[in-house]
Scaffold this motif. Structure first.
Motif, mmCIF file in Angstrom:
data_model
loop_
_atom_site.group_PDB
_atom_site.id
_atom_site.type_symbol
_atom_site.label_atom_id
_atom_site.label_comp_id
_atom_site.label_asym_id
_atom_site.label_seq_id
_atom_site.Cartn_x
_atom_site.Cartn_y
_atom_site.Cartn_z
ATOM 1 N N LEU A 112 0.856 -1.182 0.000
ATOM 2 C CA LEU A 112 0.000 0.000 0.000
ATOM 3 C C LEU A 112 0.889 1.228 0.000
ATOM 4 C CD1 LEU A 112 -3.045 0.812 0.229
ATOM 5 C CD2 LEU A 112 -2.709 0.937 2.706
ATOM 6 N N ASP A 113 0.574 2.179 -0.839
ATOM 7 C CA ASP A 113 1.348 3.415 -0.873
ATOM 8 C C ASP A 113 1.310 4.082 0.507
ATOM 9 O OD1 ASP A 113 2.657 5.572 -2.699
ATOM 10 O OD2 ASP A 113 1.169 6.670 -1.527
ATOM 11 N N PHE A 114 2.443 4.584 0.960
ATOM 12 C CA PHE A 114 2.549 5.131 2.313
ATOM 13 C C PHE A 114 1.537 6.254 2.538
ATOM 14 C CE2 PHE A 114 5.424 7.569 5.482
ATOM 15 C CZ PHE A 114 4.721 7.053 6.548
ATOM 16 N N SER A 115 1.395 7.145 1.579
ATOM 17 C CA SER A 115 0.464 8.264 1.757
ATOM 18 C C SER A 115 -0.975 7.770 1.877
ATOM 19 C CB SER A 115 0.576 9.250 0.583
ATOM 20 O OG SER A 115 0.291 8.602 -0.641
ATOM 21 N N ALA A 174 -1.801 4.757 3.063
ATOM 22 C CA ALA A 174 -1.875 4.077 4.354
ATOM 23 C C ALA A 174 -2.136 5.069 5.480
ATOM 24 C CB ALA A 174 -0.574 3.315 4.608
ATOM 25 N N VAL A 175 -1.441 6.173 5.462
ATOM 26 C CA VAL A 175 -1.596 7.190 6.508
ATOM 27 C C VAL A 175 -3.033 7.686 6.584
ATOM 28 C CG1 VAL A 175 -0.977 9.571 7.100
ATOM 29 C CG2 VAL A 175 0.820 7.927 6.521
ATOM 30 N N LYS A 176 -3.681 7.826 5.449
ATOM 31 C CA LYS A 176 -5.036 8.386 5.401
ATOM 32 C C LYS A 176 -6.125 7.363 5.713
ATOM 33 C CE LYS A 176 -3.700 11.661 1.760
ATOM 34 N NZ LYS A 176 -3.848 11.999 0.323
ATOM 35 N N THR A 177 -5.852 6.078 5.484
ATOM 36 C CA THR A 177 -6.949 5.100 5.529
ATOM 37 C C THR A 177 -6.831 4.023 6.615
ATOM 38 O OG1 THR A 177 -5.857 3.644 3.907
ATOM 39 C CG2 THR A 177 -7.307 5.372 3.045
ATOM 40 N N CYS A 178 -5.665 3.866 7.230
ATOM 41 C CA CYS A 178 -5.478 2.753 8.164
ATOM 42 C C CYS A 178 -5.831 3.121 9.602
ATOM 43 C CB CYS A 178 -4.037 2.250 8.103
ATOM 44 S SG CYS A 178 -3.679 1.332 6.586
ATOM 45 N N ASP A 211 6.107 12.165 10.088
ATOM 46 C CA ASP A 211 6.231 13.469 10.730
ATOM 47 C C ASP A 211 4.852 13.994 11.081
ATOM 48 O OD1 ASP A 211 5.103 14.494 8.372
ATOM 49 O OD2 ASP A 211 7.047 15.097 7.548
ATOM 50 N N ILE A 212 4.797 15.143 11.725
ATOM 51 C CA ILE A 212 3.523 15.662 12.227
ATOM 52 C C ILE A 212 2.561 15.997 11.094
ATOM 53 C CG2 ILE A 212 4.162 18.108 12.352
ATOM 54 C CD1 ILE A 212 2.197 16.028 14.993
ATOM 55 N N ASN A 213 3.072 16.361 9.938
ATOM 56 C CA ASN A 213 2.193 16.663 8.797
ATOM 57 C C ASN A 213 1.445 15.412 8.348
ATOM 58 O OD1 ASN A 213 2.928 19.418 8.619
ATOM 59 N ND2 ASN A 213 4.782 18.868 7.486
ATOM 60 N N LYS A 214 2.145 14.274 8.349
ATOM 61 C CA LYS A 214 1.483 13.010 7.984
ATOM 62 C C LYS A 214 0.519 12.575 9.087
ATOM 63 C CE LYS A 214 5.216 11.266 5.013
ATOM 64 N NZ LYS A 214 6.383 12.088 5.359
ATOM 65 N N VAL A 215 0.918 12.773 10.344
ATOM 66 C CA VAL A 215 0.033 12.426 11.473
ATOM 67 C C VAL A 215 -1.287 13.167 11.356
ATOM 68 C CG1 VAL A 215 -0.268 12.600 13.979
ATOM 69 C CG2 VAL A 215 1.917 11.838 13.029
ATOM 70 N N ASN A 216 -1.245 14.412 10.932
ATOM 71 C CA ASN A 216 -2.463 15.222 10.809
ATOM 72 C C ASN A 216 -3.407 14.712 9.726
ATOM 73 O OD1 ASN A 216 -1.685 16.930 12.879
ATOM 74 N ND2 ASN A 216 -0.658 18.378 11.512
ATOM 75 N N LEU A 217 -2.913 13.819 8.863
ATOM 76 C CA LEU A 217 -3.762 13.241 7.810
ATOM 77 C C LEU A 217 -4.418 11.935 8.259
ATOM 78 C CD1 LEU A 217 -1.388 13.748 4.718
ATOM 79 C CD2 LEU A 217 -3.364 15.151 5.353
ATOM 80 N N MET A 218 -4.014 11.416 9.409
ATOM 81 C CA MET A 218 -4.540 10.135 9.875
ATOM 82 C C MET A 218 -5.991 10.243 10.321
ATOM 83 S SD MET A 218 -1.207 8.780 12.055
ATOM 84 C CE MET A 218 -2.042 7.326 12.695
ATOM 85 N N LYS A 219 -6.681 9.102 10.325
ATOM 86 C CA LYS A 219 -8.057 9.044 10.807
ATOM 87 C C LYS A 219 -8.116 9.469 12.270
ATOM 88 C CE LYS A 219 -10.242 5.207 9.637
ATOM 89 N NZ LYS A 219 -10.472 3.762 9.350
ATOM 90 N N GLU A 220 -9.245 9.949 12.696
ATOM 91 C CA GLU A 220 -9.392 10.512 14.036
ATOM 92 C C GLU A 220 -8.976 9.531 15.129
ATOM 93 O OE1 GLU A 220 -12.858 12.345 16.995
ATOM 94 O OE2 GLU A 220 -13.361 11.800 14.929
ATOM 95 N N LEU A 270 10.686 10.189 2.552
ATOM 96 C CA LEU A 270 9.745 9.340 1.817
ATOM 97 C C LEU A 270 8.881 8.466 2.726
ATOM 98 C CD1 LEU A 270 12.089 8.155 -1.088
ATOM 99 C CD2 LEU A 270 10.157 9.749 -1.272
ATOM 100 N N TYR A 271 9.484 7.942 3.798
ATOM 101 C CA TYR A 271 8.785 6.936 4.597
ATOM 102 C C TYR A 271 8.767 7.238 6.091
ATOM 103 C CZ TYR A 271 9.405 4.471 0.218
ATOM 104 O OH TYR A 271 9.394 4.125 -1.113
ATOM 105 N N GLY A 272 9.296 8.369 6.494
ATOM 106 C CA GLY A 272 9.257 8.745 7.895
ATOM 107 C C GLY A 272 7.923 9.366 8.257
#
Length: 290
Positions: free
Chosen positions: A190-193, A195-199, A230-239, A226-228
Motif C-alpha cells: 500500500l502506498d505510504f500516503s 496508508a496514513v489516510k486510511t489505516c 512526521d507531524i504533517n502526515k500524522v495530521n492526515l490520519m483518521k481521528e 519518503l517513509y518517515g
C-alpha cells in the motif's frame, strides 16, 4: 519442549485467552510463583524484551538468575544446546532466549524445561506480537475489520513476519509499505500516503541496519522524507487511528521526535503492555495452560 516459541500453532481462542489474562493482570489481578527461578539468555542486544521479561518474573515472585553471554562459556565455544542444558541441570524453571539464528529452538528439542522465545533471527518474536495485539485490542475492543499497515524494513523484521500471519487469522486487513528493497511480498503493498489516510493502525518498523548485508539504497535523510512519519502526515490520519513501533526507534529516520510521544502514539503503552503479556505467558506455561 514446553513454553512459547511461535504463535503459528496457537489458536485464535488461545491468543485471546493470553490477552484477556494480561488485561486482568494489568487491572490488578495477581499470581505468585515464589520459589521458581528463571533466566534470560540473550545472545543479541535488547532493552525492552530482556528487562520487561525480568520485571514480569519479579512481579510474579520468580527469582531472576543473571546471564551475560560475553563472560560465559559461550566465549569458549559452548553450544547453545549445552548452555541451555546447563541451566536445566541447575534446576531452573524456564529460560527466555534471544538469538540471531532463525528457529534456534529446533536445536533444543531434548530440553524439557520451558523455553520462551525472546526473538529468533528475522522469523519470530511471539511476545512482541502479543503485546502489539493487546495494545490494539485495548484501543478498539476487537480485531476483525481493522486496517493495519506496517511501514519500513519488512524483510528483516521478525515483528512484521509474526504479526502479519496472526493479524490475518484474527480478521484484520494487513498491508505493508516502504522501500521496494525491503518488500518481501509478505502482504499486499500500500502506498505510504494512502496508508496514513486510511489505516486504523500505522505500525512503523525500525530500519535494522545491523542486519543489512548491503548498505541501504536511500540515505537516512531520503528515507525519512519518503517513509518517515512526521507531524504533517500524522495530521492526515483518521481521528481514532494509532501509531505503533516495536522500538527502539531510530528518531528522525522512521519517526520524527515530536511524533514519538504525540497523542496518537502508543509506543510506550506497548512497552507497558509487554510486562503484562509476558506475565500472562509465563503464568500460563507454568500452570500448564500453554
Amino acid at each position: 519442549m514446553r513454553g512459547l516459541l511461535t504463535l503459528h500453532d496457537l489458536s485464535v481462542n488461545k491468543i485471546q485467552e493470553i490477552i484477556d489474562l494480561a488485561l486482568k493482570l494489568k487491572g490488578g489481578f495477581s499470581k505468585n510463583y515464589v520459589g521458581k527461578k528463571m533466566a534470560t539468555l540473550f545472545f543479541e542486544n535488547s532493552t525492552r524484551t530482556q528487562y520487561s521479561f525480568q520485571v514480569a518474573m519479579m512481579n510474579l515472585g520468580i527469582q531472576v538468575v543473571g546471564f551475560n553471554a560475553s563472560v560465559s562459556s559461550v566465549q569458549k565455544g559452548e553450544s547453545l544446546y549445552d548452555t541451555v542444558r546447563t541451566f536445566e541441570a541447575l534446576g531452573l524453571d524456564g529460560v527466555v532466549i534471544r538469538s540471531s539464528i532463525d528457529n534456534y529452538f529446533d536445536q533444543l528439542q531434548n530440553i524439557k524445561m520451558p523455553i520462551f522465545n525472546g526473538g529468533d533471527g528475522a522469523s519470530n518474536h511471539p511476545t512482541q506480537c502479543l503485546l502489539d495485539l493487546m495494545t490494539i485490542y485495548e484501543e478498539f475492543g476487537h480485531f476483525a475489520g481493522l486496517k493495519v499497515c506496517m511501514i519500513g524494513d519488512i524483510s528483516h523484521s521478525r515483528v512484521a513476519h509474526g504479526n502479519i500471519e496472526v493479524m490475518k487469522r484474527l480478521g484484520m486487513d494487513v498491508y505493508i509499505s516502504g522501500p521496494e528493497e525491503f518488500n518481501d511480498g509478505s502482504a499486499p503493498h500500500l502506498d505510504f500516503s494512502e496508508a496514513v489516510k486510511t489505516c486504523d493502525v500505522i505500525m512503523m518498523l525500525r530500519v535494522q541496519f545491523e542486519r543489512h548485508k548491503e548498505k541501504m539504497q536511500l540515505t537516512e535523510k531520503e528515507y525519512f522524507k519518503l517513509y518517515g512519519l512526521d507531524i504533517n502526515k500524522v495530521n492526515l490520519m483518521k481521528e481514532k487511528a494509532i501509531i505503533m513501533h516495536p522500538a527502539p526507534v531510530n528518531r528522525n529516520i522512521e519517526i520524527a521526535d515530536d511524533v514519538v510521544e504525540c497523542e496518537k502514539a502508543r509506543i510506550y503503552k506497548q512497552m507497558t503492555n509487554g510486562v503484562y503479556i509476558r506475565m500472562a505467558v509465563i503464568s500460563m506455561v507454568l500452570d500448564g495452560d500453554l
